[in-house]
Every structure is written in C-alpha cells, then in structure tokens.
Scaffold this motif. Structure first.
Motif, short mmCIF file in Angstrom:
data_model
loop_
_atom_site.label_atom_id
_atom_site.label_comp_id
_atom_site.label_asym_id
_atom_site.label_seq_id
_atom_site.Cartn_x
_atom_site.Cartn_y
_atom_site.Cartn_z
N SER A 1 -37.58 43.20 -47.67
CA SER A 1 -37.59 42.95 -45.89
C SER A 1 -36.05 41.85 -45.71
O SER A 1 -35.46 41.83 -47.05
CB SER A 1 -38.58 41.86 -46.28
OG SER A 1 -38.71 40.43 -47.02
N GLY A 2 -35.80 41.54 -44.81
CA GLY A 2 -34.59 41.06 -43.86
C GLY A 2 -34.46 40.81 -42.97
O GLY A 2 -35.38 40.47 -41.69
N GLY A 3 -33.06 40.20 -42.58
CA GLY A 3 -33.12 40.81 -41.46
C GLY A 3 -31.09 40.56 -41.21
O GLY A 3 -31.17 41.76 -41.59
N ASN B 1 -35.38 39.89 -34.90
CA ASN B 1 -33.87 40.34 -36.14
C ASN B 1 -34.48 40.39 -37.61
O ASN B 1 -33.78 40.15 -38.45
CB ASN B 1 -33.59 38.74 -36.14
CG ASN B 1 -32.49 38.21 -34.66
OD1 ASN B 1 -31.97 39.47 -33.85
ND2 ASN B 1 -32.79 37.34 -34.14
N SER B 2 -35.66 40.68 -37.27
CA SER B 2 -35.82 41.22 -38.76
C SER B 2 -36.99 42.72 -38.82
O SER B 2 -36.94 42.69 -38.00
CB SER B 2 -37.39 40.19 -38.89
OG SER B 2 -37.19 38.44 -39.03
N TRP B 3 -36.37 42.95 -39.88
CA TRP B 3 -36.81 44.41 -40.74
C TRP B 3 -38.21 44.22 -41.96
O TRP B 3 -37.35 43.27 -42.74
CB TRP B 3 -36.34 45.36 -40.09
CG TRP B 3 -35.02 44.91 -41.58
CD1 TRP B 3 -33.97 43.93 -41.55
CD2 TRP B 3 -34.67 44.63 -42.93
NE1 TRP B 3 -33.13 43.82 -42.35
CE2 TRP B 3 -33.41 44.25 -43.38
CE3 TRP B 3 -35.51 45.39 -43.81
CZ2 TRP B 3 -33.04 44.14 -44.24
CZ3 TRP B 3 -35.41 45.31 -45.38
CH2 TRP B 3 -33.43 44.80 -46.01
N ARG B 4 -38.79 44.93 -42.28
CA ARG B 4 -39.43 45.41 -42.92
C ARG B 4 -39.49 46.87 -43.65
O ARG B 4 -39.87 47.78 -42.92
CB ARG B 4 -40.68 44.65 -43.07
CG ARG B 4 -41.24 45.08 -44.79
CD ARG B 4 -42.71 44.43 -44.86
NE ARG B 4 -42.87 43.82 -45.73
CZ ARG B 4 -43.06 43.02 -47.14
NH1 ARG B 4 -42.14 41.94 -46.77
NH2 ARG B 4 -43.25 43.21 -48.68
N ILE C 1 -42.94 40.29 -40.83
CA ILE C 1 -42.38 41.03 -39.39
C ILE C 1 -43.23 40.82 -38.64
O ILE C 1 -44.23 41.15 -39.61
CB ILE C 1 -42.53 42.70 -39.67
CG1 ILE C 1 -40.99 42.93 -40.96
CG2 ILE C 1 -41.72 43.18 -38.81
CD1 ILE C 1 -39.79 42.04 -40.28
N ASN D 1 -33.28 40.07 -48.03
CA ASN D 1 -34.00 38.66 -48.35
C ASN D 1 -35.01 38.84 -49.27
O ASN D 1 -35.14 37.58 -50.23
CB ASN D 1 -35.09 37.66 -47.15
CG ASN D 1 -33.75 37.08 -45.29
OD1 ASN D 1 -32.35 37.53 -45.96
ND2 ASN D 1 -34.42 37.51 -44.59
#
Length: 199
Positions: A164-166, A141-144, A15, A170
């Motif tokens: 984590s992902g978007g 557009n990302s997060w953790r 992130i 992911n």
C-alpha cells in the motif's frame, strides 16, 4: 536452496472504499500516483511474526533504491548488515565480511527474486505480472495492491503480498506458507540520484 532465497526476501490502511479495477487499469492508475525518481532512500521498520512464537522479530534501518538497477537494504538494528539486490545477484555483508552471494548464473531463481524485491519496493509493479495475479483498489491519493503468486517457485514460499502507499510505497505485508508474517513500514523518503544509491 529456495529456503535461503526466501530468507533473503524477508530480509528484505488503508484505502477508502473504491471501485475495483482489472489489473491493467489498476496498475495504470497506481502508476500515475507514484513518484519514480532515479534514486530513493527510505527508512524502514520491520516486524516478523514467526509461526509458533509469541514475540516478533523486529529490525530497522534504511533502504536505497535505484530505479531499474536494484537496491541496498541496510539494517541498522538489531545487527548491522547490508543486503544488495540487483536483477541478477543477491549478496549480504555483515561484520565486514560477505555472508552469502548468489547470482542468476548459478541459481536461476535469483532473477525472479531480484525482480520481485526491486519491483515491490520501487513501486514498479508491471514486471510482477509475470509472477503474480494482481488485484486491489485505488482512491484519491492512496492505493493498495494484493499480489497472489501464480509462479510455482514463488508459491513454494509466499502465499500473498500486500502493498500500500500513495506517492511512495508505505507498507508491505508478506504472508508465507509456513505461517510466518512480515510487516514492513516505510517512511522519510529522500530523493537521490542513481549514483548516490551506491550500487
């Protein structure tokens, strides 16, 4: 018995700098980013580092997820198997035969395991607040998310989970109390109907 459940869980960045939020705000922000189709198929590559061993145990395959219903964890390499997880049961089929099957009627912890697995992999994180404290960050557009166990049963096996992902999840990193570490990367998402998942 929890050891067997832990094994089934296992068989089941980053992130940009951002402001950390409290868990309710953070989950609301992540929820807006995530796609939540009725069904989803993703490919996975898993690497498990076992404490005391220099090499990792690797596996790959596909996961099919039905929102609110459960998932099929289909390992293709090194040895084909299918782990079926619902809110009330976990079972594994290998070589055409059932290796094990457990349900929440005979083992109450199954409901917790089923909820945790399906919530983490489907990106439906709200139910996890029953078992974890949740922190993390979201940017663009990302997060953790960092999940720290608050439930005594979960704490017996897991020290922390990072997700984590978007638009989709992911990666998942699991740290166990015995020193084992598992990294799972997901790719190639394909939207399915709930019936196509095959639960």
């Amino acid at each position: 018995m929890f050891k067997k459940i832990r094994i089934s869980m296992m068989a089941i960045a980053l992130i940009c700098p951002s402001v950390h939020a409290d868990s309710a705000q953070l989950l609301a922000q992540v929820s807006k980013m995530l796609a939540t189709p009725a069904g989803l198929q993703v490919s996975f590559n898993q690497s498990k580092k076992i404490s005391g061993f220099s090499s990792s145990v690797n596996s790959s395959g596909k996961v099919k997820i039905a929102q609110g219903r459960g998932l099929l964890w289909m390992t293709e390499k090194p040895s084909p198997s299918v782990l079926k997880v619902t809110a009330n049961s976990i079972s594994e089929v290998r070589g055409g035969g059932t290796v094990f099957a457990m349900n929440s009627g005979s083992e109450p912890k199954i409901k917790a395991v089923g909820t945790i697995l399906t919530s983490v992999l489907s990106g439906n994180f709200a139910p996890l607040q029953r078992y974890f404290s949740i922190s993390g960050a979201a940017s663009g557009n990302s997060w953790r998310l960092e999940l720290s166990p608050t439930d005594s049963g979960v704490r017996q096996a897991i020290s922390a989970i990072s997700v984590s992902g978007g638009r989709y999840v992911n990666s998942v990193d699991i740290r166990e109390n015995n020193g084992d570490k598992t990294h799972i990367g997901f790719s190639s998402p394909v939207v399915l109907s709930a019936n196509q998942v095959g639960l």
